[in-house]
Design a protein around this motif. Structure first.
Motif, PDB file in Angstrom:
ATOM      1  N   ASP A  40     -62.202  12.479  12.133  1.00 13.85           N
ATOM      2  CA  ASP A  40     -61.568  12.893  10.878  1.00 13.85           C
ATOM      3  C   ASP A  40     -61.754  11.831   9.801  1.00 13.85           C
ATOM      4  O   ASP A  40     -62.032  12.153   8.640  1.00 13.85           O
ATOM      5  CB  ASP A  40     -60.073  13.161  11.078  1.00 13.85           C
ATOM      6  CG  ASP A  40     -59.812  14.413  11.905  1.00 13.85           C
ATOM      7  OD1 ASP A  40     -60.747  15.223  12.081  1.00 13.85           O
ATOM      8  OD2 ASP A  40     -58.676  14.565  12.390  1.00 13.85           O
ATOM      9  N   ASN A  55     -65.303  11.939   8.519  1.00 13.86           N
ATOM     10  CA  ASN A  55     -65.495  13.090   7.633  1.00 13.86           C
ATOM     11  C   ASN A  55     -64.892  12.818   6.260  1.00 13.86           C
ATOM     12  O   ASN A  55     -65.456  13.198   5.236  1.00 13.86           O
ATOM     13  CB  ASN A  55     -64.877  14.354   8.231  1.00 13.86           C
ATOM     14  CG  ASN A  55     -65.664  14.876   9.407  1.00 13.86           C
ATOM     15  OD1 ASN A  55     -66.838  14.557   9.563  1.00 13.86           O
ATOM     16  ND2 ASN A  55     -65.030  15.665  10.242  1.00 13.86           N
ATOM     17  N   THR A  56     -63.748  12.140   6.222  1.00 12.09           N
ATOM     18  CA  THR A  56     -63.100  11.809   4.963  1.00 12.09           C
ATOM     19  C   THR A  56     -63.972  10.842   4.162  1.00 12.09           C
ATOM     20  O   THR A  56     -64.156  11.013   2.957  1.00 12.09           O
ATOM     21  CB  THR A  56     -61.716  11.172   5.220  1.00 12.09           C
ATOM     22  OG1 THR A  56     -60.929  12.070   5.990  1.00 12.09           O
ATOM     23  CG2 THR A  56     -61.015  10.860   3.922  1.00 12.09           C
ATOM     24  N   GLU A  86     -67.234  10.462   4.393  1.00 11.09           N
ATOM     25  CA  GLU A  86     -68.420  11.185   3.942  1.00 11.09           C
ATOM     26  C   GLU A  86     -68.093  12.036   2.727  1.00 11.09           C
ATOM     27  O   GLU A  86     -68.865  12.101   1.780  1.00 11.09           O
ATOM     28  CB  GLU A  86     -68.960  12.065   5.070  1.00 11.09           C
ATOM     29  CG  GLU A  86     -69.621  11.289   6.180  1.00 11.09           C
ATOM     30  CD  GLU A  86     -70.019  12.165   7.343  1.00 11.09           C
ATOM     31  OE1 GLU A  86     -69.838  13.403   7.278  1.00 11.09           O
ATOM     32  OE2 GLU A  86     -70.530  11.622   8.334  1.00 11.09           O
ATOM     33  N   THR A  87     -66.937  12.685   2.719  1.00  8.28           N
ATOM     34  CA  THR A  87     -66.526  13.508   1.592  1.00  8.28           C
ATOM     35  C   THR A  87     -66.338  12.657   0.347  1.00  8.28           C
ATOM     36  O   THR A  87     -66.752  13.039  -0.747  1.00  8.28           O
ATOM     37  CB  THR A  87     -65.220  14.254   1.925  1.00  8.28           C
ATOM     38  OG1 THR A  87     -65.405  14.997   3.125  1.00  8.28           O
ATOM     39  CG2 THR A  87     -64.808  15.164   0.811  1.00  8.28           C
TER      40      THR A  87
END
Length: 73
Positions: free
Chosen positions: A53, A56-57, A59-60
Motif C-alpha cells: 500500500d 502504491n501511494t 507511485e501515485t
C-alpha cells in the motif's frame, strides 16, 4: 553428538517429557505454539500488505507530481 540419537532415543525423550509434564500441559503448550505461529504469519501478511500500500501511494504521488510538472512547461 546429536546426530546419533536415532528413533529409539527420540521415543525415550518423548516418553520422559510426557511423564514429567503430563498430557494436558503438553497439549496446552502446543496450542500456544500454534497460536503464536498463526499470529506471526498474520503479522507478516499485514506487513507485506502495508508495504504494498505504501509503495502504491508513493507511485501515485510521483505520477501526480510528474503531471503537475508537465502542466508548468
Amino acid at each position: 553428538m546429536l546426530n546419533n540419537i536415532g528413533l529409539p532415543g527420540l521415543l525415550l525423550i518423548a516418553v520422559v517429557v510426557l511423564v514429567l509434564f503430563g498430557r494436558g500441559k503438553i497439549s496446552s503448550l502446543m496450542g500456544e505454539v500454534g497460536k503464536g505461529i498463526t499470529s506471526f504469519k498474520k503479522g507478516i501478511n499485514e506487513g507485506e500488505k502495508e508495504l504494498a500500500d505504501d509503495s502504491n501511494t508513493v507511485e501515485t504521488e510521483v505520477v501526480a507530481e510528474n503531471d503537475t510538472t508537465k502542466d508548468k512547461v
